[in-house]
Enzyme design. Structure first.
Site, short mmCIF file in Angstrom:
data_model
loop_
_atom_site.label_atom_id
_atom_site.label_comp_id
_atom_site.label_asym_id
_atom_site.label_seq_id
_atom_site.Cartn_x
_atom_site.Cartn_y
_atom_site.Cartn_z
N PHE A 64 0.86 -1.19 0.00
CA PHE A 64 0.00 0.00 0.00
C PHE A 64 0.88 1.23 0.00
O PHE A 64 1.63 1.47 0.94
CB PHE A 64 -0.96 0.06 1.20
N ASP A 108 9.16 2.89 2.33
CA ASP A 108 7.97 3.70 2.58
C ASP A 108 7.66 3.59 4.08
O ASP A 108 7.08 2.61 4.54
CB ASP A 108 6.80 3.19 1.74
N LYS A 113 2.22 11.25 7.21
CA LYS A 113 1.31 11.00 8.33
C LYS A 113 1.71 11.77 9.61
O LYS A 113 1.37 12.93 9.74
CB LYS A 113 1.15 9.50 8.55
#
Ligand code: PLP
Length: 399
Positions: free
Chosen positions: A138, A223, A252
């Protein structure tokens, strides 16, 4: 509460199916709905609120900066950007940084960077660059990114897609070695697959990937948008295996949950390939985002949230593992990044999340059968004990 839900349903695109709780206030690990009910947040907005809701120091940084200047565009310089660069590079031992706004943009940006690096530095023939990615990845929701997703729904109806990606199994270093060609310009991987259901690769996987990438002159791109900034009990998840990626992506929690910002952190010459005009973003690196991110990072360190994540994560994980439930197949995690995988016959994680909600705990199912527990990194033992009593209740009851 119903009227808010009806408005969303009437006017909004239906690309989410949230739990029916309407929140109006947050403080630390707690949130309150419009009817005054209090919940422990065990999702932390997919780890964007690692520092806790409305952290006073970050709110102060945001409001102070908002009164000074908020946006200059990169046509001009601002007095926050350089300081942000210096602080995040020092903290993460990086040489170069490029700020963007969302996680997906950071991923898009690094793909551009390694492609150009491949053509300029590695001599890859024009338009032949390949990036290796993992099954069940993802990395966000843009066309290019969903184009190399292996999740059917993420792709269905959205083609045609960007070429130049090769998918290999996650956690398999031999597959990585086999799939590298002279045209490989990067290996993009999550240290722990979050959206796939908190999938932890075999011990030594990242270390092997590091060695294979170095040997073949392939940039290793981690990531860390979800695993980074303390979530797994380290500043970056790569530190669990004592390695350094060539490029790390953060997002985030870099925002402290207040104002979106992401960053590409480069330890090599990858970001060096960008020349004026090659890439940009109107809001990327704006002074408001930089002021927020600087404080979001300081707070993580000053308030020892990373250490707390490791300590409380271990406590939470052990306690969850001790719960004897016929519904639970496996409990796994690192730091405060924990997944409880349910048996297929349990009937899906959603109804467990709804049952937890009615008892004052907010979590979200990941895929069909995993409940993710990822509270803000400031959670304390007594809070976890409070939650564990209710979680045990739900997992061992008839739901
Ligand atoms: C959330 C996430 C992204 C995408 O970030 P957005 O800000 O939602 O675009 C990318 N990679 C990982 C691992 C993520 O968890």
């Amino acid at each position: 509460m119903r009227q808010y839900i009806e408005l969303e349903e009437r006017y909004g695109a239906k690309n989410y199916k949230p739990l029916d709780v309407v929140l109006e206030r947050g403080e630390g690990i707690w949130v309150w709905d419009v009817e005054g009910r209090k919940y422990m947040d065990c999702l932390s907005s997919y780890s964007a609120v690692n520092q806790g809701h409305c952290h006073p120091r970050i709110v102060e940084a945001l409001t102070q900066q908002a009164r000074r200047i908020t946006l200059t565009s990169r046509a001009f310089r601002n007095d926050q950007l350089g300081l942000f660069y210096q602080e995040i590079c020092t903290l993460t031992n990086s040489h170069m940084v490029l700020p963007m706004n969302s996680g997906a943009e950071a991923v898009e940006t690094v793909i551009k960077a390694v492609r150009k690096w491949g053509y300029r530095e590695k001599g890859v023939p024009s338009d032949k660059a390949q990036v290796i990615v993992c099954a069940n990845n993802f990395h966000g929701r843009t066309i290019t990114i969903v184009g190399f997703s292996t999740e059917k729904q993420y792709r269905d109806g959205f083609g045609p897609f960007t070429p130049g990606f090769v998918v290999i199994p996650f956690g398999d270093a031999d597959a990585l070695e086999r799939s590298i060609t002279p045209n490989t310009v990067g290996f993009l991987v999550e240290p722990i697959q979050g959206e796939a259901g908190i999938i932890i690769p075999p011990v030594g996987y990242l270390k092997s990937a590091r060695e294979i990438c170095s040997k073949n002159n392939v940039p290793l791109i981690l990531d860390e948008i979800q695993t980074g900034l303390g979530r797994t009990g380290r500043l970056l998840a790569e530190m669990h295996e004592g390695i350094e990626a060539d490029v790390s992506l953060v997002g985030k929690a870099l925002s402290g949950g207040l104002y979106p910002i992401s960053a590409i952190l480069s330890n090599k010459d990858v970001l060096g390939v960008f020349m004026p005009g090659d890439h940009g973003s109107t809001f990327g690196g704006n002074p408001l985002a930089c002021a927020v991110a600087r404080t979001a990072l300081k707070v993580l360190i000053d308030e020892k949230m990373i250490e707390n994540s490791e300590k409380m994560g271990r406590y939470f994980l052990d306690a969850l593992k001790r719960i004897k439930s016929p519904h639970v197949r496996e409990v796994r995690g690192r730091g405060l990044f924990i997944g409880v995988e349910l048996e297929a016959v349990a009937g899906g994680a959603r109804k467990f999340c709804e049952a937890l909600m009615s008892r004052g705990i907010l979590c979200k199912e990941t895929h069909e059968n995993v409940i993710r527990f990822a509270p803000p990194l400031i959670v304390e033992k007594q809070d976890l004990d409070w939650a564990l009593e209710r979680i045990e209740n739900v997992l061992t009851g008839s739901v």
